[in-house]
Design a protein around this motif. Structure first.
Motif, PDB file in Angstrom:
ATOM      1  N   GLN A  92     -43.939-104.912 -76.252  1.00  0.00           N
ATOM      2  CA  GLN A  92     -44.634-105.780 -75.305  1.00  0.00           C
ATOM      3  C   GLN A  92     -44.981-107.115 -75.956  1.00  0.00           C
ATOM      4  OE1 GLN A  92     -45.487-105.555 -72.155  1.00  0.00           O
ATOM      5  NE2 GLN A  92     -44.968-103.438 -71.667  1.00  0.00           N
ATOM      6  N   ARG A  93     -45.501-107.023 -77.223  1.00  0.00           N
ATOM      7  CA  ARG A  93     -45.935-108.240 -77.919  1.00  0.00           C
ATOM      8  C   ARG A  93     -44.729-109.142 -78.215  1.00  0.00           C
ATOM      9  NH1 ARG A  93     -45.831-108.969 -83.001  1.00  0.00           N
ATOM     10  NH2 ARG A  93     -45.713-106.752 -83.473  1.00  0.00           N
ATOM     11  N   ILE A  94     -43.636-108.516 -78.659  1.00  0.00           N
ATOM     12  CA  ILE A  94     -42.447-109.315 -79.007  1.00  0.00           C
ATOM     13  C   ILE A  94     -41.863-109.984 -77.763  1.00  0.00           C
ATOM     14  CG2 ILE A  94     -40.057-109.162 -79.826  1.00  0.00           C
ATOM     15  CD1 ILE A  94     -41.032-106.905 -81.709  1.00  0.00           C
TER      16      ILE A  94
ATOM     17  N   THR B  91     -36.304-114.031 -79.325  1.00  0.00           N
ATOM     18  CA  THR B  91     -37.439-113.459 -80.060  1.00  0.00           C
ATOM     19  C   THR B  91     -37.114-112.069 -80.610  1.00  0.00           C
ATOM     20  OG1 THR B  91     -38.362-112.590 -78.009  1.00  0.00           O
ATOM     21  CG2 THR B  91     -39.167-114.735 -78.722  1.00  0.00           C
TER      22      THR B  91
ATOM     23  N   TYR C 195     -43.304-110.282 -74.518  1.00  0.00           N
ATOM     24  CA  TYR C 195     -44.158-111.053 -73.607  1.00  0.00           C
ATOM     25  C   TYR C 195     -45.242-111.851 -74.322  1.00  0.00           C
ATOM     26  CZ  TYR C 195     -41.766-108.329 -70.125  1.00  0.00           C
ATOM     27  OH  TYR C 195     -40.781-107.757 -69.350  1.00  0.00           O
ATOM     28  N   GLY C 196     -45.361-111.715 -75.673  1.00  0.00           N
ATOM     29  CA  GLY C 196     -46.411-112.425 -76.410  1.00  0.00           C
ATOM     30  C   GLY C 196     -46.011-113.851 -76.748  1.00  0.00           C
ATOM     31  N   GLU C 197     -46.768-114.463 -77.612  1.00  0.00           N
ATOM     32  CA  GLU C 197     -46.473-115.824 -78.083  1.00  0.00           C
ATOM     33  C   GLU C 197     -45.086-115.803 -78.728  1.00  0.00           C
ATOM     34  OE1 GLU C 197     -47.486-119.718 -78.303  1.00  0.00           O
ATOM     35  OE2 GLU C 197     -48.686-118.138 -77.372  1.00  0.00           O
TER      36      GLU C 197
ATOM     37  N   SER D 203     -44.812-102.307 -80.269  1.00  0.00           N
ATOM     38  CA  SER D 203     -44.705-103.742 -80.544  1.00  0.00           C
ATOM     39  C   SER D 203     -43.834-104.483 -79.527  1.00  0.00           C
ATOM     40  CB  SER D 203     -44.147-103.965 -81.958  1.00  0.00           C
ATOM     41  OG  SER D 203     -42.865-103.381 -82.025  1.00  0.00           O
TER      42      SER D 203
END
Lengths: 262, 231
Positions: free
Chosen positions: B214-216, B200, B218-220, B212
């Motif tokens: 965390q989102r990259i 990712t 641990y996110g979808e 960003s």
């Protein structure tokens, strides 16, 4: 009779050392109960030996090793726990063994040990086999411990974990088959487990642990057989167990005292 | 552009399936000699499986190309030592011949009495340092560290990363590091590979903007193409 006692005492030294030493790994692998249950698997082999009049301990060893290898293989393929597989196989083997035994006296001897027929040749051959088993186990001991700590770590160091585990099961099968002669199938698990857990009470390193385990195995085996020789009791097995339990109790007290003084 | 012999590892189109489930999906990345690659991702993202695959412990498709003469030291996340009556000295002695003083000083354990302690009584930080010392004993040129601060309290985490950074520099070791600590990654790793079965994010560790990240990570999962712009 004196000959039998001398040969039996001689044999008990080697059986005690090897069962204690190999058992130290069994206990570390958290397979203590496996070691105990595995020994019962020998019963059908002993029965076939008695029925067809060949050395029952060859039958015992064959059954032990085939079962150990089968369990080893099934566990790798199916991922069912070792204990569950051994539990199933051990009860089945016990049932088959009891049905196969031609008479109750022979069954009794197989369950609780019979050294009244031990000859010099038996004692020498069995002791030599024990020495070889100890030597081979020493070669793979630290590799097995490393595999216990982390199988990945061991494999990454180029250790063939599956192969050394199989070799170890083979060696345990040999030692258990020989031990059956002294303490019988019901009690031989004791010689594999109790010296090791007693040693663990007093050890902070592997060297001491494996050494004490072997020493406690000898003391239990030798003193049990010695007591038997002075008693009118028919089987040495239960006396070996009592000797071992006394050692274990002493180590528990010593361990407790050490903790109090630290 | 880096020369191809600057790389110690080239992974392309690596896919791992275990029991018919895809664990790693078409992973490609390269690692330069002497750098630190941090691998981040949620639980079950395939990070430890990637290490085990790099060690050739797991069947896979795609290619894993180590340069010649690679020697890997590996520090697994989990070790079963609590019940083993083994001293630190005995543990370090398993394998090649060991210089205990050097082994301890490399991992900043100055108290030699630790050698006679039982593995099971060590603190989390001491145990990690001993595992690292063991991995370093064979003088590896690659170190795979699977969460090297597992069981270590927060205050002791940074000293371990500092120590690893020193080891990397003095021993010229290429380091692969699985971790959850984004802050320390940006401090101590050169490059970052975020995994969630697929890649990712792959790039310089400072490129990942903190808000960003965390989102990259641990996110979808949004898979990215790698090796276009090499890290």
């Amino acid at each position: 009779m004196l000959d039998v006692v001398i040969f039996s005492l001689f044999l008990s030294i080697f059986v005690g050392v090897s069962a204690g030493y190999l058992g130290s790994l069994m206990v570390l692998e958290k397979m203590a109960l496996v070691g105990d249950a595995l020994s019962h698997v020998a019963l059908p082999g002993l029965a076939i030996g008695v029925a067809f009049k060949f050395n029952p301990f060859i039958g015992a060893f064959a059954f032990l090793f085939i079962s150990a290898a089968l369990i080893w293989h099934l566990q790798r393929v199916t991922k069912i726990s070792f204990e569950a597989l051994v539990g199933a196989m051990f009860t089945l083997a016990l049932a088959i063994g009891i049905i196969l035994f031609p008479n109750l006296d022979a069954l009794e001897a197989a369950l609780f040990g019979d050294i009244s027929q031990v000859t010099m040749i038996d004692a020498i051959v069995a002791s030599a086999v024990c020495v070889i088993a100890i030597f081979l186990t020493k070669v793979i001991y630290s590799k097995l411990v490393l595999a216990m700590i982390s199988e990945d770590l061991a494999i990454s160091k180029g250790i063939n974990v599956a192969r050394i585990n199989l070799l170890y099961l083979f060696l345990v099968s040999i030692v258990v088959a020989i031990g059956i002669q002294i303490v019988g199938t019901l009690l031989v698990g004791f010689l594999v487990i109790v010296p090791a857990i007693a040693a663990k009470n007093l050890s902070s390193n592997i060297r001491r642990y494996s050494l004490l385990s072997a020493v406690f195995g000898v003391i239990a085996g030798f003193s049990g057989v010695l007591l038997w020789s002075f008693s009118s009791f028919p089987f040495p097995g239960p006396l070996v167990v009592f000797a071992g339990i006394i050692i274990f109790a002493v180590t528990v007290v010593v361990n407790w005292r050490m903790k109090l003084t630290v | 552009m880096a020369e191809s012999n600057d790389y110690i590892l080239k992974v392309s189109n690596l896919t791992v399936k275990l029991q018919n489930q895809v664990i790693l999906d078409n992973i490609s990345f390269n690692v330069k000699k002497g750098t630190t690659l941090a691998i981040l991702g949620p639980n079950g993202a395939g990070k430890s499986v990637l290490f085990r695959t790099l060690l050739n412990l797991i069947p896979h498709t795609g290619t894993i190309e180590w340069t010649e003469k690679v020697k890997i030291g590996y520090v697994p996340q989990n070790v079963a030592i609590s019940d083993v009556p083994m001293s630190v000295k005995e543990f370090l002695s398993m394998g090649d011949k060991v210089d205990f003083e050097r082994a301890l000083s490399m991992v900043r354990l100055n108290d030699k009495s630790v050698l006679n302690k039982r593995l099971g009584v060590l603190s989390g930080g001491q145990l990690r340092r001993i595992l690292i010392a063991w991995a370093l004993n064979d003088k590896p040129n690659v170190l795979l560290l699977d969460e090297p601060t597992t069981g270590v309290d927060m205050d002791s985490e940074e000293p371990i990363y500092l120590m690893l950074n020193d080891i990397k520099k003095t021993q010229k070791i290429t380091t692969f590091l699985i971790t959850h600590n984004i802050h320390l990654v940006q401090e101590y790793a050169d490059n970052l590979l975020a995994l969630n079965k697929c890649v990712t994010f792959y790039g310089r560790s400072e490129e990942i903007a903190k808000p960003s990240a965390q989102r990259i990570i641990y996110g979808e999962p949004v898979c990215v193409e790698t090796l276009k712009g090499e890290a």
